[in-house]
Design a protein around this motif. Structure first.
Motif, PDB file in Angstrom:
ATOM      1  N   LEU A 168       0.830  -0.750  -0.057  1.00 41.40           N
ATOM      2  CA  LEU A 168      -0.025   0.578   0.196  1.00 41.40           C
ATOM      3  C   LEU A 168       0.664   1.234  -0.197  1.00 41.40           C
ATOM      4  O   LEU A 168       2.784   2.028   0.352  1.00 41.40           O
ATOM      5  CB  LEU A 168      -0.937  -0.027   1.641  1.00 41.40           C
ATOM      6  CG  LEU A 168      -2.033  -0.777   1.582  1.00 41.40           C
ATOM      7  CD1 LEU A 168      -2.533  -1.127   2.644  1.00 41.40           C
ATOM      8  CD2 LEU A 168      -2.986  -0.903   0.228  1.00 41.40           C
ATOM      9  N   SER A 169       0.357   2.636  -0.973  1.00 38.39           N
ATOM     10  CA  SER A 169       1.157   4.016  -0.624  1.00 38.39           C
ATOM     11  C   SER A 169       2.097   3.735   1.031  1.00 38.39           C
ATOM     12  O   SER A 169       0.807   3.974   2.100  1.00 38.39           O
ATOM     13  CB  SER A 169       0.078   4.845  -1.008  1.00 38.39           C
ATOM     14  OG  SER A 169       0.822   5.791  -0.260  1.00 38.39           O
ATOM     15  N   GLY A 170       2.920   3.999   0.715  1.00 36.60           N
ATOM     16  CA  GLY A 170       2.864   4.730   1.671  1.00 36.60           C
ATOM     17  C   GLY A 170       4.185   3.529   2.924  1.00 36.60           C
ATOM     18  O   GLY A 170       4.870   3.697   4.365  1.00 36.60           O
ATOM     19  N   GLN A 171       4.443   2.176   2.843  1.00 37.83           N
ATOM     20  CA  GLN A 171       4.601   1.188   3.299  1.00 37.83           C
ATOM     21  C   GLN A 171       5.905   0.974   3.510  1.00 37.83           C
ATOM     22  O   GLN A 171       6.105   1.149   2.167  1.00 37.83           O
ATOM     23  CB  GLN A 171       3.199  -0.547   2.951  1.00 37.83           C
ATOM     24  CG  GLN A 171       2.538  -0.459   3.568  1.00 37.83           C
ATOM     25  CD  GLN A 171       1.552  -1.732   4.022  1.00 37.83           C
ATOM     26  OE1 GLN A 171       1.534  -2.067   2.666  1.00 37.83           O
ATOM     27  NE2 GLN A 171       1.269  -2.637   4.813  1.00 37.83           N
ATOM     28  N   ARG A 211      12.381   1.817  -0.744  1.00 35.55           N
ATOM     29  CA  ARG A 211      11.324   2.613  -0.903  1.00 35.55           C
ATOM     30  C   ARG A 211      10.015   1.807  -1.791  1.00 35.55           C
ATOM     31  O   ARG A 211      10.596   1.147  -2.759  1.00 35.55           O
ATOM     32  CB  ARG A 211      11.171   3.677  -1.330  1.00 35.55           C
ATOM     33  CG  ARG A 211       9.435   4.451  -2.081  1.00 35.55           C
ATOM     34  CD  ARG A 211       9.765   6.022  -2.695  1.00 35.55           C
ATOM     35  NE  ARG A 211      10.249   6.860  -1.724  1.00 35.55           N
ATOM     36  CZ  ARG A 211      10.391   7.589  -0.769  1.00 35.55           C
ATOM     37  NH1 ARG A 211       9.506   7.815  -0.525  1.00 35.55           N
ATOM     38  NH2 ARG A 211      11.466   8.715  -0.077  1.00 35.55           N
ATOM     39  N   THR A 242       6.638   0.503  -4.508  1.00 30.08           N
ATOM     40  CA  THR A 242       5.668   1.119  -5.282  1.00 30.08           C
ATOM     41  C   THR A 242       4.610   0.510  -4.710  1.00 30.08           C
ATOM     42  O   THR A 242       4.539  -0.820  -4.493  1.00 30.08           O
ATOM     43  CB  THR A 242       6.444   0.341  -5.994  1.00 30.08           C
ATOM     44  OG1 THR A 242       7.301   0.346  -6.103  1.00 30.08           O
ATOM     45  CG2 THR A 242       5.591   0.922  -7.368  1.00 30.08           C
ATOM     46  N   PRO A 243       3.200   1.060  -4.348  1.00 26.58           N
ATOM     47  CA  PRO A 243       1.757   0.531  -3.876  1.00 26.58           C
ATOM     48  C   PRO A 243       2.224   0.156  -5.331  1.00 26.58           C
ATOM     49  O   PRO A 243       2.145   0.467  -6.364  1.00 26.58           O
ATOM     50  CB  PRO A 243       1.537   2.268  -4.523  1.00 26.58           C
ATOM     51  CG  PRO A 243       2.135   3.087  -3.585  1.00 26.58           C
ATOM     52  CD  PRO A 243       3.692   2.797  -4.404  1.00 26.58           C
ATOM     53  N   ALA A 289       1.692   1.498   7.672  1.00 24.15           N
ATOM     54  CA  ALA A 289       2.298   2.806   6.314  1.00 24.15           C
ATOM     55  C   ALA A 289       2.001   3.217   7.087  1.00 24.15           C
ATOM     56  O   ALA A 289       1.458   4.670   7.369  1.00 24.15           O
ATOM     57  CB  ALA A 289       0.782   2.692   5.588  1.00 24.15           C
ATOM     58  N   THR A 339       4.278  10.198   2.854  1.00 26.59           N
ATOM     59  CA  THR A 339       3.458  10.481   1.451  1.00 26.59           C
ATOM     60  C   THR A 339       3.581  11.866   1.594  1.00 26.59           C
ATOM     61  O   THR A 339       3.395  12.960   2.372  1.00 26.59           O
ATOM     62  CB  THR A 339       1.970   9.594   0.703  1.00 26.59           C
ATOM     63  OG1 THR A 339       1.130  10.141   2.389  1.00 26.59           O
ATOM     64  CG2 THR A 339       2.032   8.412   1.807  1.00 26.59           C
ATOM     65  N   GLN A 357       0.184  13.619   0.848  1.00 30.04           N
ATOM     66  CA  GLN A 357      -0.699  13.538   1.493  1.00 30.04           C
ATOM     67  C   GLN A 357      -0.418  14.187   3.084  1.00 30.04           C
ATOM     68  O   GLN A 357      -0.604  14.762   3.328  1.00 30.04           O
ATOM     69  CB  GLN A 357      -1.232  12.624   1.729  1.00 30.04           C
ATOM     70  CG  GLN A 357      -2.660  12.233   0.109  1.00 30.04           C
ATOM     71  CD  GLN A 357      -1.514  11.086  -0.615  1.00 30.04           C
ATOM     72  OE1 GLN A 357      -0.582  10.543  -0.175  1.00 30.04           O
ATOM     73  NE2 GLN A 357      -2.280  11.302  -2.063  1.00 30.04           N
TER      74      GLN A 357
END
Length: 97
Positions: free
Chosen positions: A4-7, A37, A39-40, A68, A72, A74
């Motif tokens: 997931l994003s940010g994991q 890093r 990738t989602p 996560a 990000t 956000q």
């Protein structure tokens, strides 16, 4: 395991295995460094570690929580304020005299 994003690998190791100790096994199984890093949407292979802490892993599975902790776009403004020496521009907001 779908990323997931940010994991990070640490997030995944704790979420799936209940232990940060398994992060090295996750890295080896997926040909990664523990600091890479992710990738989602990327799919990672679970190493099936003997170091797995079943009670902790079952807790995260049972409450359907996905870890996560990465910064990000956000949440960047919430974590890193736009002030201080890191945000200053020499000759503009940081005057050398």
């Amino acid at each position: 395991m779908r990323v997931l994003s940010g994991q990070s690998l640490l997030d995944i190791a704790v979420q799936v295995d209940g232990s940060v100790e398994t992060v090295f096994e996750w890295a080896l199984a997926n040909d990664k460094s523990i600091t890479d890093r992710l990738t989602p949407g990327e799919i990672l292979v679970a190493p099936g570690s003997a170091l797995r802490e079943k009670d902790i892993a079952n807790y995260f599975y049972g409450i359907q929580k996905k870890l996560a902790t990465g910064i990000t776009a956000q949440n960047h403004e919430l974590i890193v304020p736009d002030d201080g020496i890191g945000a200053m521009i020499i000759g503009s907001t940081f005057i050398v005299s």
